[in-house]
Scaffold this motif. Sequence first.
Motif, PDB file in Angstrom:
ATOM      1  N   HIS A  30     -16.085  24.444   8.579  1.00 37.15           N
ATOM      2  CA  HIS A  30     -17.427  24.032   9.006  1.00 37.15           C
ATOM      3  C   HIS A  30     -17.367  22.854   9.971  1.00 37.15           C
ATOM      4  N   THR A  31     -16.591  21.844   9.643  1.00 34.76           N
ATOM      5  CA  THR A  31     -16.498  20.642  10.476  1.00 34.76           C
ATOM      6  C   THR A  31     -15.027  20.294  10.656  1.00 34.76           C
ATOM      7  N   ARG A  81     -17.222  30.752   9.916  1.00 39.84           N
ATOM      8  CA  ARG A  81     -16.940  29.426   9.350  1.00 39.84           C
ATOM      9  C   ARG A  81     -17.314  29.412   7.867  1.00 39.84           C
ATOM     10  N   TYR A  82     -16.432  28.873   7.068  1.00 36.27           N
ATOM     11  CA  TYR A  82     -16.667  28.821   5.617  1.00 36.27           C
ATOM     12  C   TYR A  82     -16.070  27.571   4.980  1.00 36.27           C
TER      13      TYR A  82
END
Length: 496
Positions: free
Chosen positions: A246-247, A26-27
């Motif tokens: 990320h979200t 995740r980035y």
Amino acid sequence: MSEPTSGGVKYETVEDGYFDKRGLKRYAGVFSLWALGVGAVISGQFSGWNLGMGTGGWGGMLVATLIITVMYLGLTFSIAEMAAAQPHTGGAYSFARTAMGPWGGFITGLCENVEYVLTAAVVCFFIGSYLSGIFETPTWAQPLYWIGAYVVFVGLNAGGVAMSFRFTVFITLLALACLAVFWVSAIPHADFGKYALNVGPGGVELKDGHGPFLPAGIGGALAQLPFAVWLFLAIEQLPLAAEESHTPQRDLPKGIILGMLTLIVSALLVLWLNASIPAGTFALSKSGEPILDGFRAIYGGSLAKVLAAVAVAGLIASFHAIIFAYGRQIYSLSRAGYFPRPLSLTHGVRKTPDVALIVGSLAGLAVMLAVWFALGAEKGAAVIGGTLLNMAVFGAMLSYVAQGVSYILLRRKLPDLERPYKSVFGVAGAGLTVIISLITIFYQLKDPIYRTGVIGVAIWFAVGIAYFAAVGRKKLVLSPEEAFAMSGGKANYQTH
């Protein structure tokens, strides 16, 4: 061990560590997702959109653009809702899988597969054409540019998600800056009436301009729908980055919608200003590089090579972003067993889907080289820049129909599904997406050149469906997308 299910498919129990070998990192946040969406599309605002204006005129292109904008608004808001509810890398395949079962999911995945693999190939071809003009290299050297471009940008994508997204942000901002310089430069030279309206009935050039708004009527406007698609094609790839966000439940809808709004503003400015400077719509309708021709009209030919080098930024932005897209798209279908499972293996440290990136690139490059050497340089170039482009657009239109139908079915079948974001256009927006996509397909099929592309897509589908019927449907895996669909929308958001 196999577990039979409905739809004539079977799920196999995989070995321990299967998903560990297929993990992603995740980035991405909202800004990175925005850049990925805009970058994937931006090359279409540098070339391709203008080729239908020779008969339909500027007014026809504006009408077509507004209709296609409505289609993409319905699409992007629908997929923003579905992506937030199903934040898996599968994107369109996973939406259709939940809504229409494994066969619906697989066929939707094939639609996107042909779209992304061939769109990247066409953009690569245009990069080679630009570079050939800049460096004045012979025609036979074209394939060397293609091979070099794939090596460089597959390498960037394989270098890690952080490297890939950082480059995406940089090249997307550079492409938008190039367009912004063009807009500012064009405004003092713009004469809309004289240049934009210089196409008359029958496609004749009106030297003094001030011709009819719709020289070929509403039919001439509708015939330009397939060309207007290029102003927004591939924005729908953003859900493929779900497992690297990320979200995703919060950031994917924001990134998709902000990207779409950016592209609408950019597209309308390009359409207005590119046609409003010498030599206007008539000449623009035959141009393979409309932004570059616009720069030449403003600054003269002495800066042509410098301007061409800058214009390549738009092509590079899309090429890089679409390589990302087909890498993740092949990876997700492979992880779930629809494609051969080794295609979903990721790098042990960087966690990038290297095998999918390489195989997808080899497929696109192989098609280009086969056409080029089988038909010769001149005919090969026409087929790559025309037929392959049409195949990509046709695949996209079919996927839009499938995604619009998926949205409507999910609203009805799973009304209680947790939806962190809800489309402001709802079922009506998805319905308009389906209707306009079908109308666009109709106008594609009316064009003999487009019909050749349809045959190519049919062959692609036949090979894919034959593999799935014979092998893939017996070897499915409960990946996150499949587990979500099998549980009726109650599966955990996290990947294995």
